[in-house]
Design a protein around this motif. Sequence first.
Motif, PDB file in Angstrom:
ATOM      1  N   TYR A  55      -5.487   2.661   3.989  1.00 21.91           N
ATOM      2  CA  TYR A  55      -4.092   2.253   4.125  1.00 21.91           C
ATOM      3  C   TYR A  55      -3.253   3.468   4.509  1.00 21.91           C
ATOM      4  N   ARG A  56      -2.131   3.183   5.158  1.00 20.71           N
ATOM      5  CA  ARG A  56      -1.132   4.210   5.462  1.00 20.71           C
ATOM      6  C   ARG A  56       0.105   3.913   4.628  1.00 20.71           C
ATOM      7  N   GLN A  57       0.699   4.955   4.053  1.00 22.72           N
ATOM      8  CA  GLN A  57       1.933   4.775   3.299  1.00 22.72           C
ATOM      9  C   GLN A  57       2.963   5.794   3.752  1.00 22.72           C
ATOM     10  N   ASP A  58       4.120   5.293   4.165  1.00 22.51           N
ATOM     11  CA  ASP A  58       5.249   6.139   4.526  1.00 22.51           C
ATOM     12  C   ASP A  58       6.182   6.246   3.323  1.00 22.51           C
ATOM     13  N   PRO A  59       6.961   7.326   3.245  1.00 20.48           N
ATOM     14  CA  PRO A  59       7.829   7.527   2.075  1.00 20.48           C
ATOM     15  C   PRO A  59       8.741   6.327   1.840  1.00 20.48           C
ATOM     16  N   GLY A  60       8.811   5.878   0.590  1.00 22.16           N
ATOM     17  CA  GLY A  60       9.703   4.793   0.217  1.00 22.16           C
ATOM     18  C   GLY A  60       9.246   3.413   0.648  1.00 22.16           C
ATOM     19  N   ARG A  61       8.009   3.307   1.100  1.00 19.42           N
ATOM     20  CA  ARG A  61       7.517   2.017   1.578  1.00 19.42           C
ATOM     21  C   ARG A  61       6.168   1.703   0.953  1.00 19.42           C
ATOM     22  N   GLY A  62       5.796   0.411   1.020  1.00 17.39           N
ATOM     23  CA  GLY A  62       4.493   0.024   0.513  1.00 17.39           C
ATOM     24  C   GLY A  62       3.400   0.388   1.494  1.00 17.39           C
ATOM     25  N   PRO A  63       2.153   0.488   1.024  1.00 17.08           N
ATOM     26  CA  PRO A  63       1.038   0.802   1.916  1.00 17.08           C
ATOM     27  C   PRO A  63       0.836  -0.288   2.960  1.00 17.08           C
ATOM     28  N   SER A  98       2.107  11.145  10.978  1.00 19.90           N
ATOM     29  CA  SER A  98       2.391  11.822   9.715  1.00 19.90           C
ATOM     30  C   SER A  98       2.722  10.792   8.642  1.00 19.90           C
ATOM     31  N   ALA A  99       1.959  10.806   7.576  1.00 18.20           N
ATOM     32  CA  ALA A  99       2.112   9.836   6.488  1.00 18.20           C
ATOM     33  C   ALA A  99       1.095  10.198   5.414  1.00 18.20           C
ATOM     34  N   THR A 100       1.081   9.423   4.350  1.00 18.22           N
ATOM     35  CA  THR A 100       0.031   9.547   3.331  1.00 18.22           C
ATOM     36  C   THR A 100      -1.004   8.453   3.588  1.00 18.22           C
ATOM     37  N   TYR A 101      -2.261   8.826   3.547  1.00 17.33           N
ATOM     38  CA  TYR A 101      -3.345   7.885   3.811  1.00 17.33           C
ATOM     39  C   TYR A 101      -4.147   7.674   2.529  1.00 17.33           C
ATOM     40  N   LEU A 102      -4.304   6.405   2.169  1.00 18.17           N
ATOM     41  CA  LEU A 102      -4.969   6.030   0.920  1.00 18.17           C
ATOM     42  C   LEU A 102      -6.280   5.324   1.225  1.00 18.17           C
ATOM     43  N   CYS A 103      -7.326   5.711   0.515  1.00 17.20           N
ATOM     44  CA  CYS A 103      -8.538   4.902   0.574  1.00 17.20           C
ATOM     45  C   CYS A 103      -8.596   4.033  -0.673  1.00 17.20           C
ATOM     46  N   ALA A 104      -9.246   2.903  -0.544  1.00 11.10           N
ATOM     47  CA  ALA A 104      -9.362   1.974  -1.658  1.00 11.10           C
ATOM     48  C   ALA A 104     -10.691   1.247  -1.535  1.00 11.10           C
ATOM     49  N   LEU A 138       4.763  -1.982  -7.113  1.00  9.43           N
ATOM     50  CA  LEU A 138       4.425  -2.599  -5.839  1.00  9.43           C
ATOM     51  C   LEU A 138       3.701  -3.918  -6.060  1.00  9.43           C
ATOM     52  N   CYS A 139       4.042  -4.884  -5.246  1.00 11.57           N
ATOM     53  CA  CYS A 139       3.377  -6.177  -5.252  1.00 11.57           C
ATOM     54  C   CYS A 139       2.651  -6.339  -3.920  1.00 11.57           C
ATOM     55  N   ALA A 140       1.514  -6.982  -3.949  1.00 14.70           N
ATOM     56  CA  ALA A 140       0.765  -7.242  -2.722  1.00 14.70           C
ATOM     57  C   ALA A 140       0.191  -8.652  -2.790  1.00 14.70           C
ATOM     58  N   SER A 141      -0.020  -9.248  -1.623  1.00 16.64           N
ATOM     59  CA  SER A 141      -0.690 -10.544  -1.583  1.00 16.64           C
ATOM     60  C   SER A 141      -1.775 -10.516  -0.521  1.00 16.64           C
ATOM     61  N   SER A 142      -2.736 -11.383  -0.673  1.00 16.26           N
ATOM     62  CA  SER A 142      -3.794 -11.486   0.337  1.00 16.26           C
ATOM     63  C   SER A 142      -4.311 -12.910   0.361  1.00 16.26           C
ATOM     64  N   SER A 143      -4.961 -13.252   1.466  1.00 16.07           N
ATOM     65  CA  SER A 143      -5.594 -14.561   1.577  1.00 16.07           C
ATOM     66  C   SER A 143      -7.065 -14.389   1.235  1.00 16.07           C
ATOM     67  N   ARG A 144      -7.680 -15.446   0.857  1.00 18.09           N
ATOM     68  CA  ARG A 144      -9.083 -15.377   0.477  1.00 18.09           C
ATOM     69  C   ARG A 144      -9.791 -16.491   1.222  1.00 18.09           C
ATOM     70  N   GLU A 187      -7.409  -7.830   3.835  1.00 17.25           N
ATOM     71  CA  GLU A 187      -6.485  -6.761   3.488  1.00 17.25           C
ATOM     72  C   GLU A 187      -5.349  -7.280   2.623  1.00 17.25           C
ATOM     73  N   GLN A 188      -4.769  -6.348   1.877  1.00 11.40           N
ATOM     74  CA  GLN A 188      -3.624  -6.676   1.055  1.00 11.40           C
ATOM     75  C   GLN A 188      -2.353  -6.300   1.809  1.00 11.40           C
ATOM     76  N   TYR A 189      -1.359  -7.169   1.696  1.00 11.93           N
ATOM     77  CA  TYR A 189      -0.065  -6.934   2.324  1.00 11.93           C
ATOM     78  C   TYR A 189       0.925  -6.582   1.220  1.00 11.93           C
ATOM     79  N   PHE A 190       1.521  -5.420   1.353  1.00  9.33           N
ATOM     80  CA  PHE A 190       2.378  -4.903   0.291  1.00  9.33           C
ATOM     81  C   PHE A 190       3.854  -5.159   0.572  1.00  9.33           C
ATOM     82  N   GLY A 191       4.592  -5.346  -0.510  1.00 11.59           N
ATOM     83  CA  GLY A 191       6.032  -5.353  -0.438  1.00 11.59           C
ATOM     84  C   GLY A 191       6.561  -3.936  -0.455  1.00 11.59           C
ATOM     85  N   PRO A 192       7.885  -3.781  -0.344  1.00  6.63           N
ATOM     86  CA  PRO A 192       8.494  -2.442  -0.303  1.00  6.63           C
ATOM     87  C   PRO A 192       8.561  -1.771  -1.666  1.00  6.63           C
ATOM     88  N   GLY A 193       8.328  -2.547  -2.722  1.00  7.76           N
ATOM     89  CA  GLY A 193       8.351  -1.968  -4.057  1.00  7.76           C
ATOM     90  C   GLY A 193       9.713  -2.046  -4.723  1.00  7.76           C
TER      91      GLY A 193
END
Lengths: 113, 116
Positions: free
Chosen positions: A36-44, A85-91, B91-97, B104-110
């Motif tokens: 995933y990519r995460q930018d400041p102040g935003r969700g991944p 440029s961003a933060t990259y997360l593995c999961a 943060l909240c996320a949703s995904s389909s199954r 993949e999970q889709y995230f909200g802005p938090g």
Amino acid sequence: SQKIEQNSEALNIQEGKTATLTCNYTNYSPAYLQWYRQDPGRGPVFLLLIRENEKEKRKERLKVTFDTTLKQSLFHITASQPADSATYLCALVANNAGNMLTFGGGTRLMVKP
Amino acid sequence: GAGVSQSPSNKVTEKGKDVELRCDPISGHTALYWYRQRLGQGLEFLIYFQGNSAPDKSGLPSDRFSAERTGESVSTLTIQRTQQEDSAVYLCASSSRRGGSSYEQYFGPGTRLTVT
């Protein structure tokens, strides 16, 4: 104990170079791994998924490798741009963990023009 | 189409107060997740809802934390008697199954929660 480790130090590279980020894990049997990519102040934001039986996955300038013997995934961005440029997360999702994603701490990438 | 939305975007509360955070998932997504992200750190799993199954609450850090979801729609995360260590982005996320596999999970802005 189970761990997912990413380099916590920022990675600084020059525009046009290839950025390589590392994700190591221990005591997991992953079914698949995501980046995933995460930018400041935003969700991944989801970038790529690679399954345990896949060695490599590509999407445009992105490439992910998955080595279950080394317990490692590498994430490459070719021809990097300042906009990368961003933060990259593995999961990863373990085989016995249903849909639960466990995230690494992320690595911040800075691409300088 | 509309993505995952969360409200409020920011919440400042006094220690000891209760707070409710809301998540609207993408329509049709059966799975919904809550995570906590402290400053400069990765995402910490809190709770997972999948359809009408019992939620996976294994990540909730204490009994002050609870969450509900109505069917396959809105979810609320409640933190009772907030403490300063609860300060974080939620943060909240949703995904389909589909076909037994998760995508993949889709995230909200938090929601940025600050406990003073």
